[in-house]
Design an enzyme around this catalytic site. Structure first.
Site, short mmCIF file in Angstrom:
data_model
loop_
_atom_site.label_atom_id
_atom_site.label_comp_id
_atom_site.label_asym_id
_atom_site.label_seq_id
_atom_site.Cartn_x
_atom_site.Cartn_y
_atom_site.Cartn_z
N SER A 118 -7.31 -9.91 -66.27
CA SER A 118 -8.13 -9.67 -65.08
C SER A 118 -8.64 -10.96 -64.47
O SER A 118 -9.05 -10.97 -63.32
CB SER A 118 -9.37 -8.85 -65.46
OG SER A 118 -8.99 -7.67 -66.09
N HIS A 139 -1.71 -7.20 -62.43
CA HIS A 139 -3.05 -6.69 -62.75
C HIS A 139 -3.14 -5.21 -62.43
O HIS A 139 -3.17 -4.82 -61.26
CB HIS A 139 -4.09 -7.49 -61.96
CG HIS A 139 -5.50 -7.11 -62.25
ND1 HIS A 139 -6.41 -6.79 -61.27
CD2 HIS A 139 -6.15 -6.98 -63.44
CE1 HIS A 139 -7.56 -6.48 -61.84
NE2 HIS A 139 -7.43 -6.59 -63.14
N GLU A 151 -1.93 -5.40 -58.71
CA GLU A 151 -1.96 -6.67 -57.96
C GLU A 151 -0.97 -7.62 -58.64
O GLU A 151 -1.14 -7.96 -59.81
CB GLU A 151 -3.37 -7.27 -57.98
CG GLU A 151 -4.37 -6.45 -57.18
CD GLU A 151 -5.80 -6.98 -57.28
OE1 GLU A 151 -6.50 -6.98 -56.28
OE2 GLU A 151 -6.22 -7.38 -58.39
N ASN A 190 -11.26 -7.11 -56.94
CA ASN A 190 -12.54 -7.46 -57.55
C ASN A 190 -13.37 -8.38 -56.66
O ASN A 190 -14.59 -8.32 -56.69
CB ASN A 190 -12.33 -8.05 -58.95
CG ASN A 190 -12.07 -6.94 -59.96
OD1 ASN A 190 -12.47 -5.79 -59.74
ND2 ASN A 190 -11.37 -7.25 -61.03
N1 LIG Z 1 -10.08 -2.49 -69.39
C1 LIG Z 1 -9.93 -2.70 -68.09
O1 LIG Z 1 -10.57 -2.04 -67.25
C2 LIG Z 1 -8.93 -3.72 -67.61
C3 LIG Z 1 -8.45 -3.64 -66.29
C4 LIG Z 1 -7.47 -4.55 -65.85
C5 LIG Z 1 -7.02 -5.53 -66.72
N2 LIG Z 1 -7.53 -5.61 -67.98
C6 LIG Z 1 -6.99 -6.66 -68.86
O2 LIG Z 1 -6.06 -6.07 -69.76
C7 LIG Z 1 -6.07 -6.77 -71.01
C8 LIG Z 1 -6.33 -5.80 -72.13
O3 LIG Z 1 -7.56 -5.14 -71.89
P1 LIG Z 1 -7.95 -3.79 -72.65
O4 LIG Z 1 -9.17 -3.28 -71.99
O5 LIG Z 1 -6.75 -2.93 -72.80
O6 LIG Z 1 -8.34 -4.38 -74.09
P2 LIG Z 1 -8.49 -3.60 -75.47
O7 LIG Z 1 -9.53 -4.34 -76.23
O8 LIG Z 1 -8.68 -2.13 -75.25
O9 LIG Z 1 -7.06 -3.80 -76.17
C9 LIG Z 1 -6.51 -5.02 -76.54
C10 LIG Z 1 -5.48 -4.75 -77.63
O10 LIG Z 1 -4.78 -5.97 -77.93
C11 LIG Z 1 -4.44 -5.92 -79.31
N3 LIG Z 1 -4.09 -7.26 -79.77
C12 LIG Z 1 -4.93 -8.30 -80.00
N4 LIG Z 1 -4.22 -9.37 -80.41
C13 LIG Z 1 -2.92 -9.00 -80.42
C14 LIG Z 1 -1.70 -9.68 -80.75
N5 LIG Z 1 -1.69 -10.95 -81.13
N6 LIG Z 1 -0.55 -8.99 -80.65
C15 LIG Z 1 -0.55 -7.69 -80.26
N7 LIG Z 1 -1.67 -7.00 -79.95
C16 LIG Z 1 -2.84 -7.65 -80.02
C17 LIG Z 1 -5.67 -5.32 -79.97
O11 LIG Z 1 -5.37 -4.80 -81.27
C18 LIG Z 1 -6.06 -4.24 -78.96
O12 LIG Z 1 -5.48 -3.00 -79.27
C19 LIG Z 1 -7.11 -7.87 -70.86
O13 LIG Z 1 -6.48 -9.06 -70.48
C20 LIG Z 1 -8.02 -7.36 -69.74
O14 LIG Z 1 -8.62 -8.40 -68.99
C21 LIG Z 1 -8.46 -4.72 -68.46
#
Ligand SMILES: NC(=O)c1ccc[n+]([C@@H]2O[C@H](COP(=O)([O-])OP(=O)(O)OC[C@H]3O[C@@H](n4cnc5c(N)ncnc54)[C@H](O)[C@@H]3O)[C@@H](O)[C@H]2O)c1
Length: 282
Positions: A118, A139, A151, A190
């Site tokens: 993000s 994104h 995006e 955002n």
């Molecule tokens: N949650 C949101 O609203 C949102 C929206 C857009 C973008 N994002 C982006 O998406 C990404 C993930 O966010 P999320 O909310 O899904 O996070 P989350 O915490 O729900 O999930 C992250 C996952 O990554 C896994 N992980 C960590 N290290 C790892 C590795 N080395 N290899 C494989 N898996 C690994 C973890 O076990 C976990 O399941 C981030 O970069 C975040 O900025 C999030």
């Protein structure tokens, strides 16, 4: 048809893989945690079966889409056949760079490597791979199974071909993509959301109106499904606060300084729906 690998099966990765599979894409879903993978698969089943119950999806289609997502803890297995990889691990720069370094070794040399970050432009991550021109930001929005926007952000070294393949990938998985021509904090959505929400907080902090009335004004007058305070409670006030703090610290721009009343809520642990109290009580 594309073969997709999604790295990280959290709230975003699990649904990115499932959304692609719903549109016929063969998807691999990898997480280093087997428990998390199981939760992701169960959660996707729950979402698709609710669609079946509501008559929005046939049961055979749901089963096909579920079986089209293959879960593994082995990154090399996940990416071996993939022509497109989307990374969705925790928002941690060192971690993402580590994943891209692994992808450099394990993924096909012609595979596109996209990050769902993000906040981090791909240039911060892609310098660990030998061909940064195949790297790009994609994104997605939460929840991916519902939100129809991606995006696509071109980094300084991203090639035209990679941009085209990212736009096409979004389309193939049933999502609408917009192209952002250069890396910029907050991308489009955002930035606009922050600007509008900051104005709402300024009005509230100045005592011009109560937060309930500001929400009603925005919901009825601008047709937003949720006003800025209700939306903050939904996403988590800590998320809203930290995003502002990040923008304020990186730009030094007073426009991004977090509202004192928002800061007080976060410090009191009133983070919105997830703690049963934020601006509203749940
Ligand atoms: N949650 C949101 O609203 C949102 C929206 C857009 C973008 N994002 C982006 O998406 C990404 C993930 O966010 P999320 O909310 O899904 O996070 P989350 O915490 O729900 O999930 C992250 C996952 O990554 C896994 N992980 C960590 N290290 C790892 C590795 N080395 N290899 C494989 N898996 C690994 C973890 O076990 C976990 O399941 C981030 O970069 C975040 O900025 C999030």
């Amino acid at each position: 048809m594309t073969t997709l690998a999604v790295i990280g099966a959290g709230s975003m990765g699990a649904q990115i893989a499932q959304q692609a599979a719903l549109h016929g894409v063969e998807a691999w879903l990898q997480d280093k945690s087997g428990d998390q993978l199981k939760r992701a698969v169960d959660s996707n089943r729950g979402h698709l079966m609710r669609r079946v119950e509501r008559g929005k999806l046939g049961e055979p289609e749901a089963e096909h889409a579920l079986s089209r997502v293959r879960a593994t803890t082995d990154l090399a297995e996940a990416v071996a056949a993939a022509d497109f990889v989307i990374e969705a691990v925790f928002e941690d720069l060192a971690l993402k760079r580590g994943v891209f370094a692994e992808l450099e070794l394990a993924a096909r040399p012609d595979a596109v490597l996209a990050s769902n970050s993000s906040t981090m432009g791909i240039s911060k991550i892609a310098d660990v791979v030998s061909r940064p021109e195949r790297c790009v930001n994609m994104h997605f929005f939460f929840p991916v199974l519902v939100m129809d926007l991606v995006e696509v952000v071109r980094g300084p070294l991203t090639s035209d071909e990679t941009v085209e393949r990212a736009m096409a990938m979004a389309k193939e998985m049933g999502r609408t993509a917009v192209l952002i021509n250069r890396e910029i904090d907050g991308f489009i959505v955002n930035r606009i959301l922050h600007a509008a929400t900051q104005e709402a907080y300024r009005l509230f902090d100045a005592g011009v109106a109560g937060f309930e009335d500001i929400d009603i004004a925005v919901e009825k007058g601008l047709n937003w499904p949720m006003g800025p305070f209700r939306l903050g409670d939904f996403s988590g006030l800590d998320v809203t606060y930290n995003a502002r703090l990040h923008m304020y610290r990186t730009t030094g721009d007073e426009r991004f300084r977090p509202s004192p009343q928002l800061e007080a809520k976060v410090k009191a642990g009133k983070l919105g729906r997830k703690t049963k109290e934020g601006w509203y009580s749940y």
